[in-house]
Structures are given as structure tokens and as C-alpha cells.
Write an enzyme that holds these catalytic residues in place. Sequence first.
Site, mmCIF file in Angstrom:
data_model
loop_
_atom_site.group_PDB
_atom_site.id
_atom_site.type_symbol
_atom_site.label_atom_id
_atom_site.label_comp_id
_atom_site.label_asym_id
_atom_site.label_seq_id
_atom_site.Cartn_x
_atom_site.Cartn_y
_atom_site.Cartn_z
ATOM 1 N N ASP A 239 0.821 -1.209 0.000
ATOM 2 C CA ASP A 239 0.000 0.000 0.000
ATOM 3 C C ASP A 239 0.855 1.260 0.000
ATOM 4 O O ASP A 239 2.079 1.201 0.189
ATOM 5 C CB ASP A 239 -0.967 0.002 1.201
ATOM 6 N N ASN B 10 -7.420 -2.405 14.265
ATOM 7 C CA ASN B 10 -8.811 -2.622 13.834
ATOM 8 C C ASN B 10 -8.949 -3.845 12.932
ATOM 9 O O ASN B 10 -10.004 -4.077 12.359
ATOM 10 C CB ASN B 10 -9.358 -1.375 13.119
ATOM 11 N N HIS C 6 -7.224 -4.468 10.107
ATOM 12 C CA HIS C 6 -6.966 -4.315 8.669
ATOM 13 C C HIS C 6 -5.661 -5.002 8.278
ATOM 14 O O HIS C 6 -4.756 -5.170 9.089
ATOM 15 C CB HIS C 6 -6.995 -2.841 8.229
ATOM 16 N N GLU D 76 -9.718 -1.938 5.016
ATOM 17 C CA GLU D 76 -10.306 -1.509 6.274
ATOM 18 C C GLU D 76 -11.598 -2.280 6.592
ATOM 19 O O GLU D 76 -12.273 -2.763 5.681
ATOM 20 C CB GLU D 76 -10.638 -0.011 6.195
HETATM 21 P P1 PGA Z 1 2.088 -0.862 12.609
HETATM 22 O O1 PGA Z 1 0.921 -0.864 11.533
HETATM 23 O O2 PGA Z 1 3.036 -1.922 12.175
HETATM 24 O O3 PGA Z 1 2.689 0.496 12.504
HETATM 25 O O4 PGA Z 1 1.455 -1.155 13.924
HETATM 26 C C1 PGA Z 1 0.409 -2.080 11.088
HETATM 27 C C2 PGA Z 1 -0.787 -1.833 10.209
HETATM 28 O O5 PGA Z 1 -1.507 -0.840 10.438
HETATM 29 O O6 PGA Z 1 -1.025 -2.631 9.314
#
Ligand code: PGA
Length: 242
Positions: free
Chosen positions: A67, A136, A138, A143
Site C-alpha cells: 500500500d 482494527n 486491517h 479496512e
Molecule cells: P504498525 O501498523 O506496524 O505500525 O502497527 C500495522 C498496520 O496498520 O497494518
Amino acid sequence: MKIIVVDSYREMSKRAAKLVAAEVEANPLAVLGLATGSTPEGMYAELVKLNREGKVDFSRVTTFNLDEYAGLAPEHDQSYYYYMHHHLFNQINVRPEQINMPSCDLEDVDQFCLEYDQRIAAAGGIDLQVLGIGGNGHIGFNEPGDQLRVHTHLVDLTEDTILANSRFFNSVEEVPKQAVTMGLGSIMLAGKIILLAAGKAKSEAIARTVCGLITTAIPASILQLHRDVTIIVDREAADLII
Ligand code: PGA
């Protein structure tokens, strides 16, 4: 799903790097799907070390990132283009022409998304996909919501994600509100998947991914349907499953 619970972030990073290195050793032409965020930083540091020590050779590997924030210039220090070059690409012997990243450019975004999926397919699909997970649930920027998307697409980030990622920006207002993300199709078609998580803030998402019903409310729960998923978590992230 294979679940490996480790004592520390460092151990999680080392275990993950070993799996990536083993994949590349077994198949020097491997197509790797790569993730950003704070979680895989340690794994990238380990891979840089292994590459410097001559223990893994990325010269024939192809990469696709999951992404990218929409509208953030590649040179912005919070763009995932910047992140990947800083943490990995500039420090290993991957060939620049073999690196694929979603575009941050909103012009012709639909055409870009179509071509990104075509590029993944033309490369033979992803052999090994590395994933983080949002609090959350994702994966990539797929999302939670009523629907999940198969293909690469432009997505509106949820308030949860914007807030979680604001720790990397000066203020919450600076966080981009949209991103381009691979859909769940390219992820689920990957030969192998490694999902990494560390810290208490991920424990509920991990529990619902591993033990819950498959639901669009937790996009990572779809991984229960994949044949070859390895989840490497520290004790805090595993808190609700052990
Ligand atoms: P993080 O993000 O590794 O910074 O916790 C993971 C994500 O949001 O997929």
C-alpha cells in the site's frame, strides 16, 4: 494457521527474517509482497544484516508493496516509498527495476490499480507475502466495513487508522485520508503469508483473526481460509489467545 509466540519484538523480527531469507534461498526469483509500518522495521534490519553477511541474495527477487498513502510525494519521509528505500531497498542488493510500489498519484488511479494487479499476475503472483495488522484488524489498508475488495483500489482510511498513524506525523490533520492498497485477492493468492504483530494494542485483532468468525469487521480474519499462514506474535499480542 501456524502460530509462533515469541518473547520479544527482536525475536519476532529474527524469526520473520529467517523465513523470508529461506524463501529467497529456495527460490532466488521469489516474488515478495512487502508491508510497511513500525512492525516489520526490525525484520528489515535483520534482512539488511543477512544480506551484508552474504547470507541472502536479493539480486533476482521481485517485490510488490502492499500500500501507499494517496497524495504523499515519494520523497515525503512518511511515504511508504521513502520508508521502504530507507529501511530496506537502499541497503540490499535488490535491483531497482524489480521494485514495485503502489502509486501515490491520484491522477488515473483506477488505471494504475488495474495495471498493478496485472503486474503482480505477470510476475507469477506473490510467493511470500509479509503482513502487519492494524489494531482494527486491517491488512494492507483493507479496512473494516460492509465489504471487502479483491483488487488493488483507492480506499478511504478509517478514523481508527488515521488516529493510529498520526503518531508518525506532526498532527492528525497531516495524515492522508486515502491510500492505494492491494485488495484481498492478491494477498489471498500469495503462496505463503507471514503476519507479524507485537504489543498489547494488537491482541484483540490477533484473537479475532485467529479464533473469531470470518467477518468484514476484521479483514484479517479471511486469512483463516489461506493454506499457508504463519503468524509470529510476541507475548503481548498473543495475550488473548494463550
Ligand atoms: P504498525 O501498523 O506496524 O505500525 O502497527 C500495522 C498496520 O496498520 O497494518
